[in-house]
Design a protein around this motif. Structure first.
Motif, PDB file in Angstrom:
ATOM      1  N   TYR A 109       9.351  -0.022  16.373  1.00  0.00           N
ATOM      2  CA  TYR A 109       8.456   0.524  17.131  1.00  0.00           C
ATOM      3  C   TYR A 109       7.500   1.021  16.204  1.00  0.00           C
ATOM      4  CZ  TYR A 109      11.117   0.475  21.347  1.00  0.00           C
ATOM      5  OH  TYR A 109      11.968   0.379  22.632  1.00  0.00           O
ATOM      6  N   ARG A 110       7.546   1.458  15.161  1.00  0.00           N
ATOM      7  CA  ARG A 110       6.513   1.729  14.098  1.00  0.00           C
ATOM      8  C   ARG A 110       5.639   0.604  14.016  1.00  0.00           C
ATOM      9  NH1 ARG A 110       4.070   5.935  13.992  1.00  0.00           N
ATOM     10  NH2 ARG A 110       3.954   6.222  11.590  1.00  0.00           N
ATOM     11  N   PHE A 151       3.894   2.791  17.470  1.00  0.00           N
ATOM     12  CA  PHE A 151       4.156   3.778  18.449  1.00  0.00           C
ATOM     13  C   PHE A 151       4.377   5.126  17.432  1.00  0.00           C
ATOM     14  CE2 PHE A 151       5.313   0.348  21.190  1.00  0.00           C
ATOM     15  CZ  PHE A 151       5.763   1.086  22.535  1.00  0.00           C
ATOM     16  N   GLU A 195       6.698  10.614  17.677  1.00  0.00           N
ATOM     17  CA  GLU A 195       7.497  11.382  18.942  1.00  0.00           C
ATOM     18  C   GLU A 195       7.776  10.636  19.855  1.00  0.00           C
ATOM     19  OE1 GLU A 195       4.391  11.827  17.263  1.00  0.00           O
ATOM     20  OE2 GLU A 195       4.546  13.728  16.325  1.00  0.00           O
ATOM     21  N   GLU A 196       7.114   9.425  20.168  1.00  0.00           N
ATOM     22  CA  GLU A 196       7.179   8.540  21.359  1.00  0.00           C
ATOM     23  C   GLU A 196       8.553   7.770  20.729  1.00  0.00           C
ATOM     24  OE1 GLU A 196       5.092   5.335  24.187  1.00  0.00           O
ATOM     25  OE2 GLU A 196       3.976   6.352  22.723  1.00  0.00           O
ATOM     26  N   VAL A 197       8.587   7.470  19.700  1.00  0.00           N
ATOM     27  CA  VAL A 197       9.873   6.592  18.900  1.00  0.00           C
ATOM     28  C   VAL A 197      11.221   7.550  19.335  1.00  0.00           C
ATOM     29  CG1 VAL A 197      10.930   5.749  17.137  1.00  0.00           C
ATOM     30  CG2 VAL A 197       8.441   5.270  17.386  1.00  0.00           C
ATOM     31  N   ALA A 225      11.466   9.822  21.731  1.00  0.00           N
ATOM     32  CA  ALA A 225      11.645  10.071  22.875  1.00  0.00           C
ATOM     33  C   ALA A 225      12.345   8.742  23.473  1.00  0.00           C
ATOM     34  CB  ALA A 225      10.209  10.306  23.891  1.00  0.00           C
ATOM     35  N   LEU A 226      11.862   7.393  22.962  1.00  0.00           N
ATOM     36  CA  LEU A 226      12.307   6.059  23.570  1.00  0.00           C
ATOM     37  C   LEU A 226      13.812   6.077  23.106  1.00  0.00           C
ATOM     38  CD1 LEU A 226       9.375   4.076  22.649  1.00  0.00           C
ATOM     39  CD2 LEU A 226      10.564   4.167  25.100  1.00  0.00           C
ATOM     40  N   ASP A 242      16.484   8.326  24.729  1.00  0.00           N
ATOM     41  CA  ASP A 242      16.698   8.329  26.219  1.00  0.00           C
ATOM     42  C   ASP A 242      18.376   8.035  26.623  1.00  0.00           C
ATOM     43  OD1 ASP A 242      16.864   7.974  29.026  1.00  0.00           O
ATOM     44  OD2 ASP A 242      15.148   6.566  28.711  1.00  0.00           O
ATOM     45  N   HIS A 275      15.789  -2.039  24.598  1.00  0.00           N
ATOM     46  CA  HIS A 275      14.990  -1.911  23.521  1.00  0.00           C
ATOM     47  C   HIS A 275      14.747  -3.194  22.737  1.00  0.00           C
ATOM     48  CE1 HIS A 275      14.801   2.425  23.458  1.00  0.00           C
ATOM     49  NE2 HIS A 275      16.043   2.497  23.452  1.00  0.00           N
TER      50      HIS A 275
END
Length: 253
Positions: free
Chosen positions: A55-56, A60, A63-65, A67-68, A71, A79
């Motif tokens: 994701y990085r 992303f 913070e969003e990583v 949250a994903l 979840d 994913h």
């Protein structure tokens, strides 16, 4: 099986400081600690780190990583599917960017072997090396760049003046063709498009029909090229683009 922070840093190609930071913000907390209190990472931790780094790489924010990945309803396979889609889209974007680099090579004038006085005589107040550093940074690894640079370095003042005269003559004839109402898909316009392609092949680098088609799109999309061609006659950039497409189609069908 567990791994030290140094081992994980080596596996993943990140710094120990990065892993410490991920731990501090709760993004990747090691599952274990040694008797001495040192971080120890499990295989599950490595799986999570891989997801984080995917994701990085896709841009992303942390913070969003978090949250994903945190979840509770997220499926690990979901994913991977999402990352595969995003990476595939990025690959396609990079492929198009690579093609655009090749297309942009017509603008290449690095290596012009002229004195300042000769450059002014040939080009006037338009510096042909104005974007030299940008061009080398963006296109320096391409074959077209190397070929264009090799040829340009050998040209004399008279060569450049002859080249410009050819362009001017071609522009006048193309403008007259448009004034006469010729269609871009007509024989006359396609012939002029082929002459344009041959000019590039003769002076700069081998320009395939596919590459020429991409150049035509660039003449419309890039304001600098559009202004150059439209200065010959308003609307010429679009007309030429369409003629290039038609000419390429008849030669590659």
């Amino acid at each position: 099986m567990s791994y030290s922070v140094g081992q994980v840093a080596g596996f993943a190609g990140v710094t120990v400081r990065t892993l410490h930071h991920y731990d501090d913000i709760g993004l990747l907390v090691p599952s274990e600690r040694s008797h001495a209190g040192h971080r120890r990472y499990s295989d599950a931790d490595l799986d999570r780190l891989q997801q984080i780094l995917f994701y990085r790489e896709l841009g992303f924010p942390l913070e969003e990583v978090a949250a994903l990945l945190d979840d509770p309803d997220a499926d690990p396979r979901a994913h991977l599917r999402r990352q595969h889609e995003l990476l595939t889209a990025r690959i396609e974007k990079l492929r198009k960017m690579a093609a655009a680099v090749e297309h942009a090579m017509e603008a290449r004038t690095m290596g012009i072997n002229l004195t300042p006085e000769e450059k002014f005589e040939v080009f006037g107040d338009k510096d042909p090396e104005q974007y030299a550093e940008e061009a080398e940074r963006r296109w320096g690894g391409t074959e077209a760049y190397a070929e264009s640079q090799r040829r340009a370095a050998s040209y004399t003042k008279e060569d450049w003046k002859r080249m410009q005269a050819e362009v001017a003559d071609w522009g006048e004839r193309y403008a007259a063709l448009m004034t006469a109402g010729e269609s871009p898909a007509g024989e006359a316009a396609m012939g002029m498009a082929e002459e344009h392609r041959q000019h590039i092949c003769g002076w700069f680098y081998e320009c395939s029909y596919e590459l020429h088609r991409g150049l035509g799109e660039m003449y419309v999309a890039d304001e600098r090229f559009k202004a150059f061609y439209d200065s010959m006659r308003p609307g010429l950039a679009e007309h030429l683009r369409d003629a290039i497409v038609a000419n390429a189609a008849r030669h590659t069908a």
